[in-house]
Write an enzyme that holds these catalytic residues in place. Structure first.
Site, PDB file in Angstrom:
ATOM      1  N   LYS A  78       7.385 -13.368   3.074  1.00 43.32           N
ATOM      2  CA  LYS A  78       5.936 -13.019   3.712  1.00 43.32           C
ATOM      3  C   LYS A  78       5.776 -13.722   4.996  1.00 43.32           C
ATOM      4  CE  LYS A  78       1.219 -13.286   2.034  1.00 43.32           C
ATOM      5  NZ  LYS A  78      -0.033 -13.885   1.013  1.00 43.32           N
ATOM      6  N   SER A 153      -2.738 -10.379  -1.034  1.00 46.68           N
ATOM      7  CA  SER A 153      -2.207 -10.020  -0.006  1.00 46.68           C
ATOM      8  C   SER A 153      -0.662 -10.002   0.396  1.00 46.68           C
ATOM      9  CB  SER A 153      -2.718 -11.217   1.190  1.00 46.68           C
ATOM     10  OG  SER A 153      -2.178 -12.238   0.746  1.00 46.68           O
ATOM     11  N   SER A 177      -2.815 -13.453  -4.696  1.00 41.33           N
ATOM     12  CA  SER A 177      -1.935 -12.792  -3.630  1.00 41.33           C
ATOM     13  C   SER A 177      -0.586 -12.611  -4.154  1.00 41.33           C
ATOM     14  CB  SER A 177      -2.121 -13.440  -2.322  1.00 41.33           C
ATOM     15  OG  SER A 177      -3.228 -12.811  -1.600  1.00 41.33           O
TER      16      SER A 177
END
Ligand code: GLN
Length: 491
Positions: A78, A153, A177
């Site tokens: 990420k 996310s 997330s």
């Protein structure tokens, strides 16, 4: 699913000589090149660096220098974890072009373990969101239906694993997330106990809640990724000292005698019927396999979401103060320093980030502190107390990961509150700091994946993985996302 699309399968193939890291890496990169125009999971693909790392891994393995379960395996990160020499943006304009001078501890650990880092994945700006639509660089789409969101996310990381443009990925989970996008894309996603994985080099959102966790296709793979990145780090003051427990010791040990609590407050009427039915079906199967199932009520869960949406923005408003145009990223000049900072922040942050900063600053301001932030901290203590009491009676708690399957792009962007509600089942484990995992268990009528959540007490990863592994076996979920032009390439 061919075995090589799991980390354990690929690791075995690397060792019996039927695959090479270069082959696995090329396959992942090729899958990316065929799918990125449809899903936009990656912000940066490090093709050259990945192939170099893969060559190195192949020669190390050939020389008998075996670094463990992730050696030679393509892993995506990420884009809120800093990577030396590779742009790290948090999906924000304020950081676009920022190339960090050092790598996060998790990145160092992956590299020491011989993993191949494929690139950096898309996220909601600064990890604030549940759909990966709040990215300054455009949304990520769900490969099961590209008109739908992948969750967030960490949506980009989830999608790389769902389509095979990486065999594993790291995300961060502040309020869900990792687990929620895992549920919405049909993969396994796990949030470790607070302090088990170092956050050094994770660009912070809400420091008392943030944890880094793995996305994988199987529960056993999640054990391997966590074992590689977990463990004490003197650079993170919240890192738990001492040796790591044997995280995977419970895998394959069945459910006989395991006490499972079904959380009443997670069986809400608002939850989609297909999600409720699937979760209930798995719980019945667990009972038939020897688990002792009982209903558990956690009254404070009703208030957890509200508390989170005060605590997380409050911490974010302080954490994001560092982006002032002086030290990192982009700057917009002004007549004086104050104007420069204000213009830089107004230009650099997106609407959701600004909303969080305003909410957080308000909740912390003189005169409102006790009424908002102070109250939220009290609710947090109640959630912890309820959970501690529950874990005196049961080994794990279970329920759905998300009340819905993947929703359509744009469906919730106009109404932040409905977006926030998607986290209602994942947030309690962040407030308490406990580990939790989402395992794919089925599809709804539109063919969209459903996630089942297993939560455990602090440092209860062993029993959590044991139960999750059985849920995976009972569900027998083998469906895979397939894009029109995206058959996963055989290594
Ligand atoms: N969706 C939640 C939020 O918007 C959680 C985000 C996260 O876990 N990073 O705050």
């Amino acid at each position: 699913m061919s075995d090589r699309q799991t980390i354990r399968g690929a690791a075995a193939a690397l060792r019996d000589g039927s695959a090479t890291s270069v082959g696995l890496t090329r396959a992942a990169l090729k899958t990316a090149s065929m799918t990125e125009s449809q899903v936009h999971a990656y912000l940066t693909l490090d093709t050259e660096g990945a192939l170099e790392a893969a060559e190195r891994a192949d020669s190390q393995l050939a020389a008998g220098d075996d670094r463990g379960p992730l050696h030679g395996i393509p892993i995506a990160l990420k884009d809120n974890m800093v990577t030396e020499g590779i742009e790290t943006t948090c999906s924000s304009r304020i950081l676009s072009g920022y190339v960090p001078p050092y790598s996060a501890t998790v990145v160092d650990r992956l590299e020491e373990g011989g993993a191949v880092i494929t690139g950096k994945t898309n996220l909601d700006e600064f990890a604030m969101g549940s759909s990966t639509e709040h990215s300054a660089f455009g949304p990520t789409r769900n490969p099961w239906d590209t008109e739908r969101v992948p969750g967030g996310s960490s949506g980009g990381s989830a999608v790389t694993v769902a389509i095979g443009s990486a065999l594993g990925a790291l995300g961060s989970d502040t309020g869900g997330s990792v687990r929620q996008p895992a549920a919405l894309t049909g993969v396994v996603g796990m949030k470790p106990t607070y302090g088990l994985v170092s956050r050094y080099g994770l660009i912070p959102f809400a420091s008392s809640l943030d944890q880094i966790g793995p996305f994988t296709r199987t529960v056993a793979d999640a054990v391997d990724v966590l074992a590689t990145i977990a463990g004490h780090d003197p650079h993170d003051a919240t890192s738990i000292p001492g040796a790591l427990p044997d995280l995977g010791a419970g895998l394959g040990r069945g459910l006989e005698g395991v006490k499972v609590g079904v959380v009443s407050e997670m069986q809400r009427d608002e939850t989609e019927p297909a999600v409720r039915a699937n979760v209930a079906g798995i719980i019945e199967q667990m009972e038939a396999s020897g688990a002792k199932v009982q209903e558990v009520s956690l009254p404070s869960f009703e208030y957890a979401l509200s508390a989170y949406y005060l605590i997380a923005p409050a911490e974010a408003s302080a954490n994001l103060a560092r982006f002032d145009g002086v030290r990192y990223g982009n700057r917009v000049n002004g007549a004086n320093v104050a104007e420069m900072m204000s213009k830089t922040r107004a230009d650099g942050f997106g609407a959701e980030v600004i909303r969080r900063i305003l909410l957080g600053t308000y909740a912390l301001s003189a005169g409102h502190f006790d009424a908002f932030y102070g109250q939220a901290l009290k609710v947090r203590s109640l959630v912890r107390r309820d959970l501690d009491a529950a874990y005196e009676q049961v080994d794990v708690l279970v329920g759905p990961t998300s009340p819905t399957t993947a929703f359509e792009l744009g469906a919730k962007t106009a109404d932040p509150l409905t977006m926030y509600l998607t986290d209602v089942f994942t947030i309690p484990a962040n407030l308490s700091g406990h580990p939790a995992i989402s395992v794919p268990v089925g599809l709804d009528d539109s063919g969209l994946p459903i996630g089942f959540q297993v939560m455990a007490p602090a440092l209860g990863e062993e029993v959590m993985y044991r139960v999750a592994g059985e849920v995976e076996r009972l569900a027998g979920f083998t469906a895979r996302a397939s894009l029109a032009s995206s058959e996963v390439v055989a290594p």
